[in-house]
Design a protein around this motif. Structure first.
Motif, PDB file in Angstrom:
ATOM      1  N   TYR A 158     -47.683  60.800 -41.826  1.00 26.12           N
ATOM      2  CA  TYR A 158     -46.321  60.584 -41.333  1.00 26.12           C
ATOM      3  C   TYR A 158     -45.751  59.285 -41.903  1.00 26.12           C
ATOM      4  CZ  TYR A 158     -42.701  59.160 -37.983  1.00 26.12           C
ATOM      5  OH  TYR A 158     -41.540  58.720 -37.406  1.00 26.12           O
ATOM      6  N   LEU A 173     -40.603  66.520 -38.753  1.00 25.56           N
ATOM      7  CA  LEU A 173     -40.935  67.113 -37.454  1.00 25.56           C
ATOM      8  C   LEU A 173     -42.301  67.779 -37.484  1.00 25.56           C
ATOM      9  CD1 LEU A 173     -37.433  68.500 -36.476  1.00 25.56           C
ATOM     10  CD2 LEU A 173     -38.752  66.825 -35.178  1.00 25.56           C
ATOM     11  N   LEU A 176     -44.776  65.073 -37.204  1.00 26.68           N
ATOM     12  CA  LEU A 176     -44.785  64.539 -35.839  1.00 26.68           C
ATOM     13  C   LEU A 176     -45.548  65.460 -34.895  1.00 26.68           C
ATOM     14  CD1 LEU A 176     -41.101  63.260 -35.565  1.00 26.68           C
ATOM     15  CD2 LEU A 176     -43.149  61.846 -35.440  1.00 26.68           C
ATOM     16  N   CYS A 196     -43.372  62.142 -29.294  1.00 33.58           N
ATOM     17  CA  CYS A 196     -42.419  63.134 -28.759  1.00 33.58           C
ATOM     18  C   CYS A 196     -41.018  62.541 -28.706  1.00 33.58           C
ATOM     19  CB  CYS A 196     -42.840  63.560 -27.347  1.00 33.58           C
ATOM     20  SG  CYS A 196     -44.124  64.808 -27.298  1.00 33.58           S
ATOM     21  N   ALA A 199     -39.523  62.458 -32.044  1.00 34.40           N
ATOM     22  CA  ALA A 199     -39.088  63.806 -32.440  1.00 34.40           C
ATOM     23  C   ALA A 199     -37.764  64.186 -31.784  1.00 34.40           C
ATOM     24  CB  ALA A 199     -40.168  64.823 -32.072  1.00 34.40           C
ATOM     25  N   TYR A 202     -34.296  63.783 -33.552  1.00 38.22           N
ATOM     26  CA  TYR A 202     -33.858  64.660 -34.645  1.00 38.22           C
ATOM     27  C   TYR A 202     -33.135  65.883 -34.091  1.00 38.22           C
ATOM     28  CZ  TYR A 202     -36.811  61.902 -37.716  1.00 38.22           C
ATOM     29  OH  TYR A 202     -37.345  60.865 -38.425  1.00 38.22           O
ATOM     30  N   LEU A 204     -32.966  69.480 -33.422  1.00 38.51           N
ATOM     31  CA  LEU A 204     -34.052  70.440 -33.244  1.00 38.51           C
ATOM     32  C   LEU A 204     -33.520  71.860 -33.177  1.00 38.51           C
ATOM     33  CD1 LEU A 204     -35.878  68.485 -30.391  1.00 38.51           C
ATOM     34  CD2 LEU A 204     -36.593  68.544 -32.773  1.00 38.51           C
ATOM     35  N   GLN A 208     -38.352  74.487 -31.971  1.00 38.37           N
ATOM     36  CA  GLN A 208     -38.814  73.102 -31.893  1.00 38.37           C
ATOM     37  C   GLN A 208     -38.544  72.501 -30.516  1.00 38.37           C
ATOM     38  OE1 GLN A 208     -36.587  71.742 -35.271  1.00 38.37           O
ATOM     39  NE2 GLN A 208     -38.315  71.910 -36.679  1.00 38.37           N
ATOM     40  N   LEU A 212     -41.376  71.071 -27.993  1.00 42.64           N
ATOM     41  CA  LEU A 212     -41.287  69.686 -27.539  1.00 42.64           C
ATOM     42  C   LEU A 212     -41.156  69.590 -26.017  1.00 42.64           C
ATOM     43  CD1 LEU A 212     -41.446  67.016 -28.982  1.00 42.64           C
ATOM     44  CD2 LEU A 212     -38.964  66.946 -29.071  1.00 42.64           C
TER      45      LEU A 212
END
Length: 621
Positions: A158, A173, A176, A196, A199, A202, A204, A208, A212
């Protein structure tokens, strides 16, 4: 500004340009999400621009547009991120928006993204800004002790990708989610949550978001943040219903069931788990059905309905056997073993726990092996075989340390501390409980912290250091109230009752025991109710009110027989024998002591048997 991604660094250049263009008046808003990023922005802006930093105070910012002492040739920098009265300051600035421009005030304001959104929603001040943008901290805290190669590799991948000139959000993502997976697998809940939250910054897609929200519901539950767990699980439930994603619905319901279980709201928890089971059956998800059945069984065990608990766990086991799910089989065998432990059927408990351990060794499930060893150690503690109990707990601890399972390490340390308490080695008992507490604080395990605080308080009660005991128990009580854990509140009141009894403050002791009893009735904790009845009986016994004492002991005895808690039954029979001795009723005392001894013998609890034999001998019976 290493915390920023490339696209945010482009926005940083726009901040620079906007500040340079502030020739007469105007406001620039910079929203940030962490204290670290707010500090970095402050340092960067002061080094790059000729700004006048002003320490934020409510009084100053109430009248900033009219303050004649301010050097209006300078652009002002005010950082109110995490400032206690941040919302009040935002309101003051909102009111002064026109006067700021009229009086040639040039202001760069660093504030939280939440306050940024509040200003944006109100519109007035926001619409007059020269520049406004929110920034997010993408730095990673690597201060944790790293013992997992896969997790370490995932983090490095990452970090390396973030250094690339061209980056794609979907790739970020994916990287992540790999980190989150690995962190979750070794109970690094705080680290998993950190990623989390990265993430979440972003854009989504639906899948996703589902992944999450599922993670977040789980992680917040694991660190005792139940309101947040319920919030994300409800978000997952809403989006999965909207897109008719049945499996995600079942996961959401399962997570909600776990959160309400931890809040001691067992009926609500049961409803969620049963709804989850129903959906899993509809879509043919046999693994999901087995999981839901196991969760239902676990709740019935907490309610001391061991017959129902066994029924559901056995049903879960049968499905896993048909699926050939060896890890699942081992888990179910372990759950059944724990039910037998709680119902004091230690022979059966060891049979099932050893069967679970055998499978876990066959499939190389180190995490499961460590749990089974710890559970077997707990059985030997109940049997007062302290040498074996310590051996199993130390073996469990060693594996958990090897695999980097911090939550498990903390649990094992606490279990070892409990064994040393039984051995009256208070120094070692405290050492292990303190070590356990330290780790739980590091990983944010609030329920675990409460348990450790209670255990430390109990040790200080044994040492008759009641001031220190109260200190730890008060901390436990405050945290229990914070996370709304009724069962832990009741347990702490019970400990306070014991302290008051030792100090012969019988009125206060009764109050604490009755407060504890009230909560235990609310959550239908049958064994807890019996323990409170026993505690109240002991208080009346100390006061010489033997009729009242017998009344409460008999209530406790009735419940202990109903829920098949034979260890509690043996304790109560011994309590009753002691009253008969005080009343010189030796025949009745003999009967109750022998009944108590017979139960202890059946449980192979040799120390208790020897203690009763000594009492019988002293009475010349």
């Amino acid at each position: 500004m290493d915390e920023l991604l490339a696209q945010d660094k482009l926005q940083l250049k726009r901040v620079d340009s906007a500040i340079k263009r502030l020739s007469e008046s105007g406001i620039i808003l910079i929203g940030v999400d962490t204290q670290k990023l707010s500090d970095s922005f402050r340092e960067y802006l002061l080094s790059e621009h000729n700004l006048l930093q002003i320490t934020p105070t409510n009084e100053l910012l109430k009248t900033i547009a009219f303050d004649k002492s301010i050097d209006k040739t300078k652009t002002l920098l005010v950082n109110i991120f995490n400032y206690q009265e941040q919302e009040d300051i935002v309101e003051h600035l909102q009111f002064q928006r026109d006067y700021i421009y009229e009086n040639n005030i040039k202001l760069v304001l660093i504030l939280s993204n939440e306050m940024f959104s509040l200003l944006q929603s109100k519109g007035d001040l926001f619409s007059t800004t020269k520049y406004a943008h929110t920034f997010f901290d993408h730095s990673v805290d690597n201060s944790f002790e790293e013992k997992n190669d896969k997790l370490n590799k995932a983090i490095k991948n990452y970090e390396n990708y973030l250094k690339e000139e061209i980056k794609y959000n979907n790739v970020i993502l994916d990287l992540l989610f790999k980190i989150i997976d690995e962190a979750y697998s070794i109970s690094y809940n705080q680290l998993a949550l950190e990623f989390c939250n990265i993430a979440l910054k972003y854009t989504l897609n639906t899948n996703q978001k589902i992944i999450l929200y599922s993670y977040l519901g789980n992680f917040y539950n694991n660190i005792s943040e139940y309101s947040k767990s319920i919030n994300y699980s409800n978000k997952l439930l809403k989006i999965s219903k909207k897109y008719k994603h049945k499996k995600a619905q079942a996961v959401a319901l399962n997570n909600l069931g776990n959160a309400y279980d931890n809040l001691s709201k067992y009926n609500i928890a049961l409803d969620y788990h049963k709804d989850s089971e129903k959906i899993c059956k509809e879509i043919g998800d046999k693994h999901g059905v087995a999981t839901s059945l196991g969760n239902i069984g676990s709740i019935y065990a907490e309610l001391y309905d061991f017959n129902q608990a066994l029924k559901y766990q056995v049903e879960s086991l049968k499905i896993k056997e048909k699926l050939g799910d060896k890890q699942g089989i081992a888990n179910s065998l372990g759950n059944i073993g724990n039910i037998y432990t709680n119902s004091a059927n230690y022979e059966k408990a060891l049979e099932y726990l050893n069967s679970s351990l055998k499978i876990q060794k066959q499939i190389g499930d180190k995490f499961g092996i460590a749990i089974s060893l710890g559970n077997i150690g707990s059985v030997y503690l109940e049997l007062s075989d302290f040498e074996k109990a310590l051996t199993y707990q130390y073996d469990s601890l060693k594996i958990k340390e090897e695999i980097g399972d911090k939550h498990g390490v903390a649990t094992s340390l606490g279990n070892i501390g409990s064994i040393y308490l039984e051995l009256s080695d208070f120094e070692k008992a405290l050492k292990y409980q303190y070590d356990s507490l330290k780790i739980k604080e590091e990983i944010g395990d609030k329920r675990g912290i409460i348990s450790s605080l209670n255990n430390i308080g109990s040790i200080y009660i044994k040492l008759s250091d009641f001031n220190k005991a109260k200190q730890y128990l008060n901390n436990s009580l405050n945290l229990s109230k914070e996370i709304k854990s009724k069962s832990n509140i009741a347990t702490t009141y019970n400990h306070f009752g014991k302290i008051s009894l030792e100090l012969e403050d019988y009125d206060k002791a009764l109050k604490y025991q009755n407060d504890s009893l009230k909560i235990k009735r609310e959550i239908d904790d049958k064994e807890g109710i019996a323990n409170s009845f026993e505690g109240i009986g002991q208080i009346y016994s100390k006061q010489g009110s033997y009729t009242k004492s017998f009344d409460y002991f008999n209530k406790a005895l009735k419940i202990s027989k109903k829920i098949k808690s034979i260890s509690l039954e043996a304790n109560i029979l011994k309590d009753m024998a002691h009253i008969y001795i005080k009343q010189n009723k030796y025949k009745e005392a003999k009967l109750h002591l022998i009944q108590s001894r017979n139960i202890y013998e059946a449980m192979s609890m040799q120390k208790e048997v020897e203690d009763i034999n000594k009492e019988l001998k002293e009475l010349n019976i």
